[in-house]
Design a protein around this motif. Structure first.
Motif, PDB file in Angstrom:
ATOM      1  N   GLY A  42       1.884   4.571   0.587  1.00 32.59           N
ATOM      2  CA  GLY A  42       1.197   4.235  -0.656  1.00 32.59           C
ATOM      3  C   GLY A  42      -0.260   4.643  -0.541  1.00 32.59           C
ATOM      4  N   THR A  43      -0.788   5.275  -1.577  1.00 33.35           N
ATOM      5  CA  THR A  43      -2.175   5.735  -1.557  1.00 33.35           C
ATOM      6  C   THR A  43      -2.878   5.327  -2.844  1.00 33.35           C
ATOM      7  OG1 THR A  43      -1.573   7.656  -0.221  1.00 33.35           O
ATOM      8  CG2 THR A  43      -3.704   7.736  -1.327  1.00 33.35           C
ATOM      9  N   LEU A  44      -4.041   4.722  -2.698  1.00 36.33           N
ATOM     10  CA  LEU A  44      -4.924   4.394  -3.813  1.00 36.33           C
ATOM     11  C   LEU A  44      -6.095   5.361  -3.732  1.00 36.33           C
ATOM     12  CD1 LEU A  44      -5.820   1.288  -5.491  1.00 36.33           C
ATOM     13  CD2 LEU A  44      -7.729   2.288  -4.277  1.00 36.33           C
ATOM     14  N   THR A  54      -9.008   5.606 -11.135  1.00 34.63           N
ATOM     15  CA  THR A  54      -8.274   5.126  -9.966  1.00 34.63           C
ATOM     16  C   THR A  54      -6.797   5.412 -10.178  1.00 34.63           C
ATOM     17  OG1 THR A  54      -9.887   3.383  -9.582  1.00 34.63           O
ATOM     18  CG2 THR A  54      -7.743   3.120  -8.544  1.00 34.63           C
ATOM     19  N   SER A 110     -10.314   6.879  -0.732  1.00 35.74           N
ATOM     20  CA  SER A 110      -8.860   6.708  -0.765  1.00 35.74           C
ATOM     21  C   SER A 110      -8.451   5.741   0.342  1.00 35.74           C
ATOM     22  CB  SER A 110      -8.123   8.041  -0.613  1.00 35.74           C
ATOM     23  OG  SER A 110      -8.322   8.579   0.666  1.00 35.74           O
ATOM     24  N   VAL A 160      -2.734   5.415  -8.243  1.00 36.55           N
ATOM     25  CA  VAL A 160      -1.877   4.921  -7.171  1.00 36.55           C
ATOM     26  C   VAL A 160      -0.676   5.860  -7.072  1.00 36.55           C
ATOM     27  CG1 VAL A 160      -0.408   3.030  -6.384  1.00 36.55           C
ATOM     28  CG2 VAL A 160      -2.592   2.534  -7.505  1.00 36.55           C
TER      29      VAL A 160
END
Length: 181
Positions: free
Chosen positions: A105-107, A131, A90, A133
């Motif tokens: 914001g997190t991927l 994946t 992450s 977001v």
């Protein structure tokens, strides 16, 4: 479980943890040609490491990368355990453009893993990686009141975790958080 966390200068923090679990009498689903049943996995092991790097880029902007590597094994059948991804990573960015406003914001990327399909016709298949977001905003109105908004799965990624069960699509949340202290 050895745990290590160290500051590298004023702006960088790194950490790592090693883990290992030995399972005895682990109950897991076995997929047979026409049905599924619970079975006792006599011996299994899971081990790996989690690590992170957190960087304060400026006074208002920071980032963090987390990575987990997990190895699992049914020691009786000599197979990987179901529904346990080998890799997960992450990346999170946090920006505070105003004193009371935080934007995040997190991927999240989860690697493929072994699973069985829902109708039991395939006992072991590879569930593909995914994946996601996610975005969030928090505004502290006072010490006890915060306005928040959150978007999960921003790009409406279609995935199954576990196989046969569709994960949540795009979701938007908002509200007021009240605390008493």
């Amino acid at each position: 479980m050895p745990d290590l966390e160290r500051k590298l200068g004023e702006r960088v923090l790194v950490g790592a943890t090693y883990f290992e679990t030995d399972f005895r009498n682990l109950i897991q689903t076995a997929y047979l040609p026409t049905y599924a049943t619970n079975v006792n996995v006599g011996r299994a092991v899971a081990y790996g490491a989690e690590s992170f790097v957190s960087v304060k880029l400026t006074d208002t902007l920071s980032a963090r990368v987390d990575y987990t590597n997990t190895v699992t094994k049914d020691e009786v059948a000599n197979q990987e355990l179901l529904r346990r991804p080998r890799h997960k990573v992450s990346l999170t960015g946090i920006w505070t453009p105003l004193p009371n406003l935080t934007l995040t914001g997190t991927l999240i990327s989860i690697g493929s893993f072994v699973d069985g399909n829902r109708d039991f016709s395939v006992t072991r298949l590879k569930n593909p990686s995914l994946t996601l977001v996610n975005l969030s905003a928090n505004y502290a109105c006072s010490e006890t009141t915060t306005l928040f908004a959150r978007i999960d799965n921003l790009f409406d990624q279609r995935y199954q975790n576990p196989t046969g069960f569709l994960g949540p699509g795009l979701a938007v949340y908002g509200g007021v958080r009240l605390t008493s202290f």
